[in-house]
Design an enzyme around this catalytic site. Structure first.
Site, PDB file in Angstrom:
ATOM      1  N   CYS A 191      47.146  46.536  26.811  1.00 30.34           N
ATOM      2  CA  CYS A 191      47.130  45.378  27.713  1.00 30.34           C
ATOM      3  C   CYS A 191      47.747  44.125  27.096  1.00 30.34           C
ATOM      4  CB  CYS A 191      45.710  45.099  28.205  1.00 30.34           C
ATOM      5  SG  CYS A 191      44.468  44.960  26.909  1.00 30.34           S
TER       6      CYS A 191
ATOM      7  N   HIS B 171      45.600  45.575  33.729  1.00 29.47           N
ATOM      8  CA  HIS B 171      44.696  46.727  33.709  1.00 29.47           C
ATOM      9  C   HIS B 171      44.749  47.510  35.012  1.00 29.47           C
ATOM     10  CE1 HIS B 171      43.058  43.905  30.686  1.00 29.47           C
ATOM     11  NE2 HIS B 171      42.827  45.004  30.011  1.00 29.47           N
TER      12      HIS B 171
ATOM     13  N   ASP C  22      46.816  40.526  35.864  1.00 33.43           N
ATOM     14  CA  ASP C  22      46.015  41.539  35.175  1.00 33.43           C
ATOM     15  C   ASP C  22      46.833  42.809  34.921  1.00 33.43           C
ATOM     16  OD1 ASP C  22      44.011  43.065  34.129  1.00 33.43           O
ATOM     17  OD2 ASP C  22      42.718  43.019  35.893  1.00 33.43           O
TER      18      ASP C  22
END
Length: 478
Positions: free
Chosen positions: A110, A367, A365
């Site tokens: 990430c 993820h 994000d």
């Protein structure tokens, strides 16, 4: 025999974990992000108001600006701006990463993805400018709600079985050239300009493809990480990623990247002479004599001898938690158009901060696991590289370790940036100490250690005990 058996078990565990992450991050419960109608929203230097001029609603009404029936203020402009930012997430089923058999970065990549997004924003400023937006941005759909079903369970089994099979040979995906052969130009000059910008957009995204040949792709970043003691599957912190990004930009061979380089601050200090040298001195090895000249950028008219510089500044804004005294500083930074964002996040969960509203950060994000896209084709789909769903996080949850990024087009631009940031960095009665500082001269003039390991470099407030010169930029941990 025992060692061999142990190795096989470790490989099996690694592949099982990889398969599990592929499923875990391939489904997400969509939660609405609420925005106040009464407070401005800042997105990478641009300010948006969601309250219409004739709306006299007195209170703290909250809303979801991505509902189709919600039209207020300049919400649509915000939607288009946010969705135009390049979104880079976990991917699966790409060629094995250097030094490993991993074919996915789910669960560990990430921070690298957040770093790629920040770098992509710098390149967007460089080639397209801050006002550019993707024409198809408003057509994107928010992430759909997905639940754990038999389909997902079957996918886990299929993914595990596929991961246990012998890895296929790595295919060599060639990058799109920076300037493809000019198609028949559209009728009007505006259409021709839009077509050219879309080619830049597509080429920019292709530089971040998940193949060994991609100039700024995950494979290249992991390979550079090996030189710093990091391997595929390890946790990468924001300072280490800053140094990896710098090397990736410097070593990129595509002629389109010959006009830009990167600089990483040392010990929370930006040495102006080093940045100016980076602007003026071409980085060796970026363009080969055989390469064709890069195309003229619609936003890039500086002399060939001048380079744009991406300035990356690893900082630590507190001890175990971010010091609240730095919240206003972070807001000021994200209000600047030449700021390319902040990579950081929650502990062990990285994200890319691009703006704020009130006391909440707005972020992208990484993820979310998506399938591999072959960017070597001329018409590869761009939809999975953009996101229509912003997320928010309270400043209080932000991890103190982060890297701040800026884009400087030329020396004159850098001088303006230093003047403006010097005002932002003036310590207030609360802050007492600036997060970083600008110093005249070169870093070598201050006896900085070049022997710090990547692990020590990850903590920018650790000072070299051999350093004998004290500057106004000494970092003090509050």
């Amino acid at each position: 025999m025992e060692n061999k058996g142990s190795d096989e078990v470790e490989k099996l565990k690694t592949k099982f974990l990889s398969a599990w992450h592929n499923v875990k991050y391939s489904w997400a419960l969509k939660s609405k992000t609420s925005f106040s109608r009464n407070s401005p929203v800042l997105l990478l230097g641009k300010c948006y108001h969601f309250k219409a001029e004739d709306d006299d609603s007195p209170t703290e009404a909250c809303c979801e600006p991505f509902d189709e029936d919600f039209v207020m203020g300049n919400v649509e402009a915000f939607r288009k701006d946010f969705a135009s930012r390049v979104w880079l997430t976990y991917r699966e089923e790409f060629p094995p990463l250097p030094g490993s058999t991993l074919t996915s970065d789910c669960g560990w990549g990430c921070m690298l993805r957040a770093g790629q997004m920040m770098l992509a924003q710098a390149l967007t400023l460089h080639f397209l400018g801050r006002d550019w937006t993707w024409p198809e941005a408003l057509a994107l759909q928010p992430l759909d709600t997905q639940t754990w079903t038999t389909t997902a369970a079957k996918r886990l089994v299929a993914s595990l079985e596929a991961s246990l099979q012998s890895s296929p040979g790595t295919s060599d995906h060639s990058l799109l050239p920076v300037h493809q052969a000019q198609a028949q130009a559209p009728g009007s000059a505006e259409e021709a300009d839009a077509h050219l910008k879309e080619m830049y957009h597509s080429t920019l995204v292709s530089w971040f493809g998940d193949s060994p040949s991609a100039q700024l792709g995950l494979h290249r970043l992991v390979r550079l990480g090996l030189t710093m003691g990091k391997q595929a599957g390890d946790w990468y912190g924001p300072a280490v990623v800053a140094h990896i990004l710098k090397k990736a930009v410097e070593e990129a061979m595509d002629p389109g990247l010959a006009g830009i380089t990167a600089y990483v601050s040392q010990d929370c200090t930006v040495y102006s002479a080093d940045v100016i040298d980076s602007h003026r001195a071409p980085t060796a090895g970026q363009a080969s004599p055989e390469s064709s000249d890069p195309p003229p950028s619609p936003q890039n008219d500086q002399p060939v001898s001048s380079r744009a510089v991406i300035i990356l500044i690893p900082v630590r804004l507190g001890g175990e938690k971010t010091n609240p005294d730095y919240f206003n500083f972070a807001k000021s930074i994200l209000s600047l158009e030449y700021c390319i964002g902040i990579i950081g996040g929650k502990p062990k969960q990285a994200c890319y901060f691009v703006g704020f509203q009130d006391d909440s950060l707005i972020y992208m994000d990484p993820h979310y696991c998506q399938s591999f896209v072959d960017v070597s084709t001329s018409d590869f789909p761009l939809q999975s590289y953009h996101c229509a769903s912003p997320k928010k996080m309270p400043f209080s949850k932000m991890d103190p370790s982060c890297t701040i990024g800026f884009y400087s087009r030329d020396v004159q631009d850098y001088e303006r940036i230093t003047q403006e940031l010097s005002k932002v960095l003036q310590p207030s009665a609360k802050e007492k100490y600036p997060a970083f500082t600008f110093v005249q001269g070169h870093g070598r003039d201050y006896d900085l250690s070049a022997s710090l390991t990547p692990e020590k470099r990850e903590w920018p407030f650790i000072r070299d005990p051999r350093r004998t010169v004290t500057t106004a930029g000494d970092f003090v941990l509050l």
